[in-house]
Write a protein that holds these residues in place. Structure first.
Motif, PDB file in Angstrom:
ATOM      1  N   ASP A 144       0.817  -1.221   0.000  1.00 29.63           N
ATOM      2  CA  ASP A 144       0.000   0.000   0.000  1.00 29.63           C
ATOM      3  C   ASP A 144       0.848   1.266   0.000  1.00 29.63           C
ATOM      4  N   GLY A 145       2.171   1.129  -0.010  1.00 30.23           N
ATOM      5  CA  GLY A 145       3.044   2.297   0.007  1.00 30.23           C
ATOM      6  C   GLY A 145       3.371   2.805   1.393  1.00 30.23           C
ATOM      7  N   ALA A 146       2.825   2.188   2.450  1.00 30.21           N
ATOM      8  CA  ALA A 146       3.122   2.596   3.819  1.00 30.21           C
ATOM      9  C   ALA A 146       4.441   1.976   4.260  1.00 30.21           C
ATOM     10  N   GLY A 147       5.183   2.666   5.096  1.00 24.85           N
ATOM     11  CA  GLY A 147       6.453   2.117   5.534  1.00 24.85           C
ATOM     12  C   GLY A 147       7.260   3.098   6.329  1.00 24.85           C
ATOM     13  N   GLY A 148       8.537   2.780   6.474  1.00 22.36           N
ATOM     14  CA  GLY A 148       9.453   3.612   7.253  1.00 22.36           C
ATOM     15  C   GLY A 148      10.793   2.905   7.320  1.00 22.36           C
ATOM     16  N   TRP A 149      11.498   3.086   8.449  1.00 19.34           N
ATOM     17  CA  TRP A 149      12.823   2.518   8.632  1.00 19.34           C
ATOM     18  C   TRP A 149      12.778   1.327   9.583  1.00 19.34           C
ATOM     19  N   VAL A 150      13.430   0.224   9.173  1.00 18.81           N
ATOM     20  CA  VAL A 150      13.546  -0.968  10.017  1.00 18.81           C
ATOM     21  C   VAL A 150      15.006  -1.393  10.052  1.00 18.81           C
TER      22      VAL A 150
END
Length: 267
Positions: free
Chosen positions: A185-191
Motif C-alpha cells: 500500500d506504500g506505507a512504511g518507514g525505517w527498520v
C-alpha cells in the motif's frame, strides 16, 4: 584587319594599272576616268575592289569587331579546362536568405538494428550506498514482528508494526544498519536490517486466484488462493510466476500478485 589590307592594296594597284583614277580623251581633256577604268578591269579585279570596299565599311561602322583572329578567338586550352570542370550544384535560398543545397543525398545508409550504436542505452541500475544491492528490491519480514520507525535510529518513534512473518516488503533506501521499506500500500518507514530476510515472497492480490499447472490460461487448475495470502515466490517468466503455499503450488499471472517487478525474470 590583317586579312583585309592586302586585298585593298591589290585593288589599288589594279586601279592604277588600268587608269582608274583618271582617263583622257583624245583631245587631252580628263573625263570619265573612273567609269572607263571600271569597264576596263576584269572580274577578278572588280571582286577584289568589292571586298576591299566592304572591309573599309566594316572598319568605319564597327571598329570594335575588326580585331585579328588571335584577339577574338578563345584559347583552346582554357576552353578544354572549362569544359572538363563540372558546374557547381544549383542552390536555393532558404527563408533566411542563405543558400542551401537544392537536394538531399539520394540515399542514406541504413542503420544496423543489431549494432551497439542502434541499441537504446540500458537503464542505469541504482544501488544502495551501503550494500551496493539494487534499489528498489524486494525482501521479506524475517520474524513475526517488525517495528517501523520514522527515522534510521532507535530514538525515532515507531509509526507501524508489521506482524506477518514472511510479509513481502520493498527496500527503497539505506542508511547504516537501517533500511527504508514500504508495503504493497506504500506505507512504511525505517527498520533494522536484522528484521529482514532475502527470501522472496508475494501476496495474492485477487481473491480465488487460480494456480495452474503451466504458465498458460488453457492449462489445468491445481489450486485456488485467497486474496491476501502470503506465498513463496519461485521462478518467473515475462508474464507468469510459480508460487507455493499451504502444500499447493502452481503458476499465476504476475498481475495477480505483489512482490515482483513486471520486467523481473527468475529461474
Amino acid at each position: 584587319m590583317a586579312h583585309i589590307s592586302p586585298s585593298f592594296r591589290r585593288a589599288a594597284r589594279v586601279a592604277q594599272r588600268y587608269g582608274l583614277a583618271t582617263s583622257q580623251y583624245s583631245n587631252g581633256s580628263k573625263q570619265g576616268g573612273i567609269a572607263a577604268g571600271w569597264r576596263a578591269i576584269g572580274w577578278p579585279a572588280k571582286a577584289a575592289l568589292c571586298v576591299a570596299a566592304a572591309g573599309l565599311a566594316f572598319l568605319v561602322f564597327d571598329p570594335a569587331h575588326a580585331l585579328s583572329n588571335a584577339e577574338t578567338e578563345p584559347d583552346a586550352t582554357a576552353a578544354a579546362v572549362a569544359a572538363a570542370t563540372p558546374a557547381p550544384a544549383a542552390t536555393a535560398p532558404d527563408a533566411a536568405g542563405t543558400a542551401r543545397p537544392a537536394a538531399r543525398p539520394a540515399r542514406l545508409a541504413a542503420a544496423d538494428p543489431t549494432s551497439a550504436a542502434a541499441q537504446p542505452p540500458a537503464a542505469e541500475v541504482q544501488r544502495g550506498p551501503v550494500t551496493r544491492l539494487p534499489i528498489p528490491r524486494y525482501v521479506s519480514l524475517k520474524g513475526d514482528r517488525g517495528n517501523v520507525r520514522r527515522g534510521p535510529s532507535l530514538s525515532h518513534r515507531i509509526d507501524w508494526v508489521f506482524n506477518h512473518a514472511g510479509m513481502p516488503l520493498r527496500v527503497v533506501g539505506e542508511f547504516g544498519q537501517w533500511r527504508r521499506i514500504e508495503d504493497q500500500d506504500g506505507a512504511g518507514g525505517w527498520v533494522h536490517y536484522r528484521l529482514l530476510s532475502g527470501v522472496r515472497t508475494a501476496i495474492i492480490q485477487q481473491d480465488m486466484t487460480e494456480l495452474r499447472a503451466r504458465p498458460d490460461l488453457n492449462s489445468g487448475v491445481m489450486a485456488m488462493a485467497e486474496g491476501g495470502s502470503i506465498v513463496k515466490l519461485g521462478e518467473c517468466n515475462a508474464n507468469w510466476c510459480r508460487v507455493s503455499g499451504q502444500g499447493s503450488n502452481g503458476w499465476v499471472p504476475k498481475t495477480a500478485i505483489w512482490g515482483v517487478d513486471a520486467a523481473e525474470l527468475r529461474d
